[in-house]
Write a protein that holds these residues in place. Structure first.
Motif, PDB file in Angstrom:
ATOM      1  N   UNK A 150       0.837  -1.200   0.000  1.00  0.00           N
ATOM      2  CA  UNK A 150       0.000   0.000   0.000  1.00  0.00           C
ATOM      3  C   UNK A 150       0.879   1.260   0.000  1.00  0.00           C
ATOM      4  N   UNK A 151       2.052   1.168   0.642  1.00  0.00           N
ATOM      5  CA  UNK A 151       2.961   2.316   0.714  1.00  0.00           C
ATOM      6  C   UNK A 151       3.468   2.753  -0.665  1.00  0.00           C
TER       7      UNK A 151
ATOM      8  N   UNK B 297      -6.444  -0.137  -2.534  1.00  0.00           N
ATOM      9  CA  UNK B 297      -6.531  -1.597  -2.585  1.00  0.00           C
ATOM     10  C   UNK B 297      -5.794  -2.320  -1.473  1.00  0.00           C
ATOM     11  N   UNK B 298      -5.940  -1.824  -0.235  1.00  0.00           N
ATOM     12  CA  UNK B 298      -5.330  -2.537   0.896  1.00  0.00           C
ATOM     13  C   UNK B 298      -5.980  -3.908   1.038  1.00  0.00           C
ATOM     14  N   UNK B 299      -7.295  -3.924   0.991  1.00  0.00           N
ATOM     15  CA  UNK B 299      -7.988  -5.210   1.085  1.00  0.00           C
ATOM     16  C   UNK B 299      -8.164  -5.833  -0.305  1.00  0.00           C
TER      17      UNK B 299
ATOM     18  N   UNK C  10     -15.330  -1.420  -0.483  1.00  0.00           N
ATOM     19  CA  UNK C  10     -14.942  -2.002  -1.770  1.00  0.00           C
ATOM     20  C   UNK C  10     -15.041  -0.966  -2.906  1.00  0.00           C
ATOM     21  N   UNK C  11     -13.955  -0.822  -3.672  1.00  0.00           N
ATOM     22  CA  UNK C  11     -13.873   0.100  -4.811  1.00  0.00           C
ATOM     23  C   UNK C  11     -14.184   1.547  -4.413  1.00  0.00           C
ATOM     24  N   UNK C  12     -13.778   1.888  -3.166  1.00  0.00           N
ATOM     25  CA  UNK C  12     -13.892   3.282  -2.728  1.00  0.00           C
ATOM     26  C   UNK C  12     -12.500   3.801  -2.356  1.00  0.00           C
ATOM     27  N   UNK C  13     -12.433   5.110  -2.099  1.00  0.00           N
ATOM     28  CA  UNK C  13     -11.164   5.731  -1.691  1.00  0.00           C
ATOM     29  C   UNK C  13     -10.781   5.321  -0.267  1.00  0.00           C
TER      30      UNK C  13
END
Ligand SMILES: [Zn+2]
Length: 332
Positions: free
Chosen positions: A57-58, A144-146, A302-305
């Motif tokens: 994610x970084x 997209x962390x999850x 999901x699929x959000x900022x």
């Protein structure tokens, strides 16, 4: 990935029909036969899995054709090599439904490369180019962390654990990080996969080794949220029911049914990277994917900022990885 809601009710009906033919006694006997765990897998480290998610994610959103994407891919290759895997990088050009050409890479790390019985563990490593489910930031790329990084993080930790372990699993393992999964658009794309799963479609038609096959595969997608629930997914039960039943039974033996919910109901059918692997590569593959038990929807962000590290719980990552690893160690 994309949820095919219209298929849910068909599968519910099918499951109800089958289970009603089975007596309670039969059920008990089946459970009894596999009650004991004979070989115990080594322990994954929850914090380590979490750190591998955070590291991806970084880099920022791993959207194909960006610098963050390229750098994250290089990082994944280096980590797999560090963990003693034989690494194959499958570079290809993916054309999206809206005509954009993506520089993509499927990254494969093999453990026990000479073992003939092989099992695939997979996850997608790209993230979505726009947060179209967000109420405000609809054009912002998704972190997209999850949705992406969680599954990859679990598999990196699994590779590290196997490398450190005194006893290795008897089977060969191919960890596949599929690229270009999340460019789809269920409103605009017209193909069978509505624009999703470009990396897994490519791999299924052009495997990384000539004549390659595997005994079965397990796909991980959105496996990091706090309190995540995984139901046996529709296509998994259509193409690979024995594998799904085996994994959920292993989870049950480990006392992890709060994650691997086994209500006897099959969840919705989801267009995800396991679908071309089942249909084109003809390798039975299941999808461990977080869906809400009642609504069947994906996790809230999901699929959000907001799909960031605030969503990720080390305990969920560990539970999923431990069930997968235990399943591998139980293979003969
Ligand atoms: Zn997605």
């Amino acid at each position: 990935m994309h949820l095919n809601k219209k298929l849910i009710f068909f599968w519910l009906a099918a499951v109800v029909t089958v289970s009603s033919c089975k007596s309670k006694k039969q059920d008990q006997e089946e459970n009894k036969a596999t009650e004991t765990i004979t070989v115990k897998a080594p322990d994954l480290n929850a914090d380590s899995a979490f750190a591998y998610v955070a590291r991806q994610v970084a880099f920022g959103p791993r959207v194909p054709n960006t610098e963050a994407h390229r750098r994250c891919g290089d990082y994944l290759i280096a980590k797999l090599k560090q963990f003693g895997c034989e690494v194959t990088v499958q570079s290809f050009t993916a054309t999206t439904y809206d005509g954009i050409r993506l520089n993509a890479r499927n990254i494969i790390g093999s453990i026990n490369p000479n073992a003939s019985k092989r099992i695939i563990l997979a996850s997608h490593w790209d993230s979505r180019p726009y947060a179209d489910q967000d109420s405000v930031a609809k054009t912002r790329p998704v972190l997209g962390a999850n949705d992406g990084a969680s599954g990859v993080g679990v598999l990196l930790e699994l590779a590290r654990t196997v490398q450190q372990a005194g006893t290795k699993p008897g089977v060969g393992i191919d960890i596949i990080f599929f690229d270009a999964e999340d460019w789809g658009n269920s409103e605009r794309a017209r193909d069978e996969y509505v624009g999703f799963c470009l990396g897994s479609q490519y791999w299924s038609a052009n495997k990384h080794k000539a004549g390659y096959s595997a005994y079965y595969g397990i796909l991980l997608d959105m496996v990091g949220a706090k309190g995540a629930t995984f139901q046996k997914e529709g296509y998994s039960m259509q193409y690979a029911p024995t594998i799904a039943n085996k994994v959920w039974q292993t989870a049950s033996q480990m006392g992890l049914n709060q994650y691997f919910v086994d209500s006897g109901r099959t969840g919705g059918s989801i267009t995800d990277d396991h679908l071309p692997v089942n249909k084109v590569a003809k390798i039975p593959m299941i999808d461990i994917i977080h869906t809400h038990l009642e609504s069947g929807n994906f996790f809230a962000d999901w699929h959000t900022a907001d799909d960031d590290m605030d969503n990720i719980d080390a305990n969920t990552l560990k539970a999923v990885g431990q069930v997968v690893l235990q399943t591998l160690y139980q293979e003969e």
